[in-house]
Design a protein around this motif. Structure first.
Motif, PDB file in Angstrom:
ATOM      1  N   ALA A   1      35.668  47.997  40.505  1.00  0.00           N
ATOM      2  CA  ALA A   1      34.318  47.594  40.276  1.00  0.00           C
ATOM      3  C   ALA A   1      33.920  45.858  40.349  1.00  0.00           C
ATOM      4  O   ALA A   1      33.324  45.497  41.134  1.00  0.00           O
ATOM      5  CB  ALA A   1      33.807  47.983  39.087  1.00  0.00           C
ATOM      6  N   ALA A   2      35.081  45.357  39.663  1.00  0.00           N
ATOM      7  CA  ALA A   2      35.077  43.832  39.628  1.00  0.00           C
ATOM      8  C   ALA A   2      35.234  43.368  41.193  1.00  0.00           C
ATOM      9  O   ALA A   2      34.683  42.251  41.684  1.00  0.00           O
ATOM     10  CB  ALA A   2      36.023  43.290  38.843  1.00  0.00           C
ATOM     11  N   ARG A   3      35.948  43.877  41.965  1.00  0.00           N
ATOM     12  CA  ARG A   3      36.221  43.459  43.250  1.00  0.00           C
ATOM     13  C   ARG A   3      35.034  43.646  44.147  1.00  0.00           C
ATOM     14  O   ARG A   3      34.748  42.996  44.923  1.00  0.00           O
ATOM     15  CB  ARG A   3      37.491  44.265  43.867  1.00  0.00           C
ATOM     16  N   LYS A   4      34.615  44.973  43.815  1.00  0.00           N
ATOM     17  CA  LYS A   4      33.381  45.403  44.805  1.00  0.00           C
ATOM     18  C   LYS A   4      31.999  44.468  44.629  1.00  0.00           C
ATOM     19  O   LYS A   4      31.406  44.375  45.502  1.00  0.00           O
ATOM     20  CB  LYS A   4      33.330  46.884  44.406  1.00  0.00           C
ATOM     21  N   VAL A   5      32.088  43.980  43.431  1.00  0.00           N
ATOM     22  CA  VAL A   5      30.729  43.448  43.127  1.00  0.00           C
ATOM     23  C   VAL A   5      30.588  41.955  43.504  1.00  0.00           C
ATOM     24  O   VAL A   5      29.448  41.401  43.744  1.00  0.00           O
ATOM     25  CB  VAL A   5      30.480  43.348  41.621  1.00  0.00           C
ATOM     26  N   CYS A   6      31.698  41.370  44.072  1.00  0.00           N
ATOM     27  CA  CYS A   6      31.606  39.980  44.418  1.00  0.00           C
ATOM     28  C   CYS A   6      31.376  39.954  45.942  1.00  0.00           C
ATOM     29  O   CYS A   6      31.975  40.769  46.847  1.00  0.00           O
ATOM     30  CB  CYS A   6      32.825  39.379  44.162  1.00  0.00           C
ATOM     31  N   THR A   7      30.389  39.020  46.492  1.00  0.00           N
ATOM     32  CA  THR A   7      30.181  38.979  47.874  1.00  0.00           C
ATOM     33  C   THR A   7      31.525  38.383  48.732  1.00  0.00           C
ATOM     34  O   THR A   7      32.128  37.681  48.081  1.00  0.00           O
ATOM     35  CB  THR A   7      28.866  37.900  48.026  1.00  0.00           C
ATOM     36  N   MET A   8      31.382  38.777  49.792  1.00  0.00           N
ATOM     37  CA  MET A   8      32.681  38.265  50.704  1.00  0.00           C
ATOM     38  C   MET A   8      32.109  36.508  50.783  1.00  0.00           C
ATOM     39  O   MET A   8      31.230  36.265  51.049  1.00  0.00           O
ATOM     40  CB  MET A   8      32.503  38.863  52.242  1.00  0.00           C
ATOM     41  N   GLY A   9      33.307  35.926  50.532  1.00  0.00           N
ATOM     42  CA  GLY A   9      33.325  34.702  50.390  1.00  0.00           C
ATOM     43  C   GLY A   9      32.792  33.967  48.957  1.00  0.00           C
ATOM     44  O   GLY A   9      32.703  32.686  49.008  1.00  0.00           O
ATOM     45  N   GLY A  10      32.650  34.855  48.188  1.00  0.00           N
ATOM     46  CA  GLY A  10      32.147  34.488  46.822  1.00  0.00           C
ATOM     47  C   GLY A  10      33.330  34.103  46.153  1.00  0.00           C
ATOM     48  O   GLY A  10      34.727  34.265  46.622  1.00  0.00           O
ATOM     49  N   VAL A  11      33.034  33.928  44.630  1.00  0.00           N
ATOM     50  CA  VAL A  11      34.440  33.643  43.790  1.00  0.00           C
ATOM     51  C   VAL A  11      34.399  34.530  42.715  1.00  0.00           C
ATOM     52  O   VAL A  11      33.451  34.675  41.971  1.00  0.00           O
ATOM     53  CB  VAL A  11      34.372  31.968  43.470  1.00  0.00           C
ATOM     54  N   THR A  12      35.578  35.002  42.252  1.00  0.00           N
ATOM     55  CA  THR A  12      35.845  35.616  40.899  1.00  0.00           C
ATOM     56  C   THR A  12      36.584  34.625  40.004  1.00  0.00           C
ATOM     57  O   THR A  12      37.772  34.286  40.334  1.00  0.00           O
ATOM     58  CB  THR A  12      36.712  37.041  41.169  1.00  0.00           C
ATOM     59  N   LEU A  13      35.974  34.580  38.828  1.00  0.00           N
ATOM     60  CA  LEU A  13      36.528  33.543  37.851  1.00  0.00           C
ATOM     61  C   LEU A  13      36.888  34.487  36.860  1.00  0.00           C
ATOM     62  O   LEU A  13      36.284  35.010  36.241  1.00  0.00           O
ATOM     63  CB  LEU A  13      35.304  32.579  37.393  1.00  0.00           C
ATOM     64  N   LEU A  14      38.425  34.221  36.400  1.00  0.00           N
ATOM     65  CA  LEU A  14      38.957  35.235  35.453  1.00  0.00           C
ATOM     66  C   LEU A  14      39.330  34.437  34.326  1.00  0.00           C
ATOM     67  O   LEU A  14      39.684  33.220  34.286  1.00  0.00           O
ATOM     68  CB  LEU A  14      40.247  35.635  36.069  1.00  0.00           C
ATOM     69  N   LEU A  15      38.878  34.721  33.022  1.00  0.00           N
ATOM     70  CA  LEU A  15      39.028  34.070  31.784  1.00  0.00           C
ATOM     71  C   LEU A  15      39.982  34.958  30.770  1.00  0.00           C
ATOM     72  O   LEU A  15      39.727  36.320  30.771  1.00  0.00           O
ATOM     73  CB  LEU A  15      37.627  33.868  31.111  1.00  0.00           C
ATOM     74  N   SER A  16      40.820  34.123  30.263  1.00  0.00           N
ATOM     75  CA  SER A  16      41.768  34.784  29.330  1.00  0.00           C
ATOM     76  C   SER A  16      42.568  33.968  28.765  1.00  0.00           C
ATOM     77  O   SER A  16      42.992  32.651  29.132  1.00  0.00           O
ATOM     78  CB  SER A  16      42.616  35.709  29.992  1.00  0.00           C
ATOM     79  N   ALA A  17      42.821  34.161  27.287  1.00  0.00           N
ATOM     80  CA  ALA A  17      43.893  33.477  26.570  1.00  0.00           C
ATOM     81  C   ALA A  17      45.251  34.186  26.790  1.00  0.00           C
ATOM     82  O   ALA A  17      46.459  33.269  26.767  1.00  0.00           O
ATOM     83  CB  ALA A  17      43.602  33.326  25.140  1.00  0.00           C
ATOM     84  N   THR A  18      45.183  35.369  27.150  1.00  0.00           N
ATOM     85  CA  THR A  18      46.746  36.141  27.425  1.00  0.00           C
ATOM     86  C   THR A  18      46.593  37.050  28.591  1.00  0.00           C
ATOM     87  O   THR A  18      46.177  37.990  28.568  1.00  0.00           O
ATOM     88  CB  THR A  18      46.841  36.859  26.212  1.00  0.00           C
ATOM     89  N   PRO A  19      46.661  36.404  29.874  1.00  0.00           N
ATOM     90  CA  PRO A  19      46.407  36.776  31.061  1.00  0.00           C
ATOM     91  C   PRO A  19      47.776  37.914  31.046  1.00  0.00           C
ATOM     92  O   PRO A  19      48.622  38.074  30.663  1.00  0.00           O
ATOM     93  CB  PRO A  19      46.564  35.747  32.241  1.00  0.00           C
ATOM     94  N   PRO A  20      47.224  39.116  31.858  1.00  0.00           N
ATOM     95  CA  PRO A  20      48.537  40.052  32.156  1.00  0.00           C
ATOM     96  C   PRO A  20      49.601  39.460  32.886  1.00  0.00           C
ATOM     97  O   PRO A  20      49.505  38.438  33.499  1.00  0.00           O
ATOM     98  CB  PRO A  20      47.844  41.119  33.029  1.00  0.00           C
ATOM     99  N   LYS A  21      50.653  40.061  32.719  1.00  0.00           N
ATOM    100  CA  LYS A  21      51.926  39.448  33.296  1.00  0.00           C
ATOM    101  C   LYS A  21      51.917  39.060  34.825  1.00  0.00           C
ATOM    102  O   LYS A  21      52.329  38.207  35.038  1.00  0.00           O
ATOM    103  CB  LYS A  21      53.199  40.438  32.818  1.00  0.00           C
ATOM    104  N   ARG A  22      51.247  40.063  35.363  1.00  0.00           N
ATOM    105  CA  ARG A  22      51.214  39.820  37.139  1.00  0.00           C
ATOM    106  C   ARG A  22      50.376  38.734  37.350  1.00  0.00           C
ATOM    107  O   ARG A  22      50.881  38.035  38.188  1.00  0.00           O
ATOM    108  CB  ARG A  22      50.775  41.117  37.752  1.00  0.00           C
ATOM    109  N   LEU A  23      49.499  38.390  36.475  1.00  0.00           N
ATOM    110  CA  LEU A  23      48.567  37.274  36.742  1.00  0.00           C
ATOM    111  C   LEU A  23      49.338  35.867  36.235  1.00  0.00           C
ATOM    112  O   LEU A  23      49.279  34.782  36.885  1.00  0.00           O
ATOM    113  CB  LEU A  23      47.374  37.228  36.234  1.00  0.00           C
TER     114      LEU A  23
END
Length: 636
Positions: A413-435
């Protein structure tokens, strides 16, 4: 949903189409070419999913016929029957009770029909434009479209909803797709084609599909149980979407835009030096992505992600204000998505005050603004399922928190909601290991905010060897070292968080502590407590001195002077991210930056050591960058 398909014969060529309301198609085609075409309408109507699949197959075979003059209704019906057999459409099989037939319609017949009361219905241009404006950026089931029309008092459209949706579809202003698409692929070891399904709304695969007998399909029809709480998405459901991308005119950015000073977006918010540096780097990325998208015309590129990796208590909300203002000034749409409803409600007044008089739309289960449209929106991540390519800046808060973390549906859902060419800003104090790995290896643009706004180091947890909670309750006593530490916290006037791994442990531990400390107020709360919000208020107001709770309060709660005790810290439920978050409840205020944190456990685990390592690493980075106050330096 029953749907009609028809063949459009024009200038010795023909093509197949589907319609939700044939009146829209007749008005559209005969209005453009009144005397040069004919329409052959197939009866009976079939389900939308079947109609979509059948029109695709029929148009593929139509390519072999360059001249439609030799295509009689009998030949067309034969091809329909052949494809219906392949697609398992019972109503159109040769052996079926309704083999299907084609009804011819030309302009004269249409002209006579539109003079009748039923045929006079037509989509009004002003109403159609209003409908498209409110559905822009949405992805809704047809039933939800009706609710949207009702909410915005589109009474003409509400009287003939299918007519308006079909006319907008013919004009290319919206897209129609199935709730669930079917496809086939070869599987090992048989190497035979096997049917698979995917929910277009939430991205769920075949493992989340439930097969039921369907009135519209006349056969077994799947629905998605993963997003069932948002309405039933099924093979024959109609999903209406109007992506913003196709309706946004992006101007080419020039040199002046590229060199624009970003400082005016930072200064008004009163950020600390640490916060301002992080905001500036994120804002630079945002502007660079926008300039690249405009100047190089790559608006069809995938949304770009940027990670703000900030320690607990760093003030992430204030850090995103410059980016929000930057996008709003350009007429772009922004959404802040958070896993929990209570955070949505907490953020609303802060954003309304910061960006007044701009209205802020809040979306969560049961929200009265569910169908409202706004340039600044706060939503629970589940609500993003009702949007598609709607926002130019998507801010995902607490990406590591339940239910977002390890939830493919919400990530989709988070990927689908952003326009093409837009930006997804991720906020976290403890990001998942892969990030974390992607950031450390340079594959994910990011900024680390290693210090809190007051520029004091994070409290480092102390490992406290103790018997398990169950053993303590059997003995009706707590160990001496825990008793001593609690006395220190009480003596220094701190509010005390006590985290336990299971709800069942709360009440018995509260009773044990009350016997030991009869003169202070001790309470317990959890996700099942309907008075949890009031309990937190009482704790913040110092009406409660010790609060025994679960990880439900590991985020979003700030107490000016608090110490943290994590009981059974070796429990499997407590991973390193959870331990860091709970530890982050201490030392958040400038008045008491050195709160106490204890990991009380029978055993020392890898997760405990990793949590301590992460906290020490952030302190070391903050010290290296000069973020921390020197000894003797006064707090502001």
């Amino acid at each position: 949903m029953k749907t009609v398909i028809y063949a459009l014969i024009k200038d010795k060529t023909y093509s197949w189409h589907l319609t939700l309301d044939v009146r829209a198609d007749m008005a559209y085609w005969f209005g453009e070419h009144p005397n040069s075409l004919k329409i052959w309408v197939l009866e009976p109507a079939i389900s939308f999913g079947q109609a979509l699949a059948l029109t695709v197959k029929l148009n593929e075979t139509q390519k072999n016929h360059k001249d439609a003059s030799d295509c009689t209704p009998e030949l067309l019906l034969n091809e329909i029957h052949r494809q219906a057999e392949r697609l398992d459409i019972p109503n159109l099989r040769r052996a079926g009770s309704h083999q299907g037939h084609l009804l011819e319609c030309d302009w004269l017949q249409w002209d006579g029909y539109r003079r009748t009361e039923e045929g006079r219905a037509a989509a009004q241009q002003d109403e159609l434009e209003k409908l498209l404006s409110v559905v822009l950026g949405r992805s809704l089931l047809l039933e939800e479209m009706n609710q949207l029309m009702e909410h915005h008092a589109l009474l003409k459209a509400l009287k003939h909803p299918l007519l308006y949706v079909q006319m907008a579809y013919l004009l290319g202003e919206l897209q129609l797709s199935q709730g669930i698409r079917s496809y086939s692929k070869r599987t090992f070891p048989s190497l035979r084609n096997k049917p698979f399904y995917e929910c277009r709304r939430c991205g769920a695969d075949s493992t989340h599909m439930v097969m039921t007998d369907c009135l519209f399909c006349g056969t077994s029809c799947p629905y998605c149980e993963q997003c069932l709480t948002m309405g039933r998405s099924r093979f024959c459901s109609i999903l209406v979407s109007v992506p913003v991308d196709g309706h946004t005119n992006r101007e080419v950015g020039g040199k002046e835009e590229e060199d624009q000073d970003l400082q005016p977006y930072i200064e008004p918010w009163g950020l600390s030096d640490v916060q301002a540096e992080a905001s500036y780097l994120a804002l630079t990325f945002l502007k660079g992505n926008e300039w690249k998208s405009n100047a190089l015309r790559v608006s069809s590129s995938k949304p770009e992600p940027f990670l703000i990796w900030a320690v607990t208590g760093a003030g992430k909300t204030e850090m995103i204000f410059p980016m929000i203002q930057y996008m709003l000034d350009r007429g772009k749409r922004v959404v802040i998505a958070t896993p929990r409803r209570d955070v949505v409600l907490e953020l609303r007044p802060r954003l309304e005050k910061a960006f007044a008089p701009l209205p802020v739309v809040t979306l969560y289960g049961g929200s009265e603004q569910r169908w409202d449209k706004g340039t600044l929106t706060i939503a629970t991540t589940h609500q993003l399922l009702r949007f598609e390519h709607a926002f130019d800046l998507v801010i995902i808060d607490e990406i590591d928190a339940f239910p977002y973390h390890n939830n493919p549906m919400l990530e989709y859902a988070a990927r689908k909601v952003c326009t093409m060419g837009g930006v997804t800003l991720l906020l976290s104090a403890t990001p998942p290991k892969r990030l974390q790995r992607a950031a450390e290896r340079g594959r994910l643009p990011h900024v680390k905010v290693a210090a809190r706004y007051h520029r004091h180091p994070l409290p480092v947890p102390v490992l406290l060897p103790t018997p398990s909670l169950s053993q303590q309750q059997k003995r009706a006593a707590i160990p001496r070292n825990l008793h001593e530490k609690l006395n220190i916290s009480l003596k220094r006037g701190a509010q005390i968080f006590i985290f336990v791994p299971k709800i069942q442990l709360i009440e018995s531990f509260v009773q044990l502590l009350r016997r030991i400390y009869p003169d202070i107020v001790i309470q317990g709360t959890s996700s099942k407590d309907e008075l949890r919000a009031q309990m937190v208020i009482d704790f913040r107001n110092k009406n409660i001195r010790m609060l025994v709770t679960t990880t439900i309060l590991e985020r979003g709660v700030t107490i000016a002077k608090s110490d943290v005790y994590i009981m059974d810290a070796d429990a499997q439920l407590f991973d390193s991210a959870s331990l860091v978050q709970m530890a982050g409840r201490a030392g958040r205020s400038a008045e008491d930056p050195a709160g106490l944190v204890f990991f009380a456990a029978k055993e020392r685990t890898r997760e405990q050591m990793e949590a301590v390592r992460q906290i020490k690493a952030m302190n070391a980075l903050a010290r290296k960058k000069g973020y921390l106050r020197s000894k003797g330096e006064q707090s502001p």
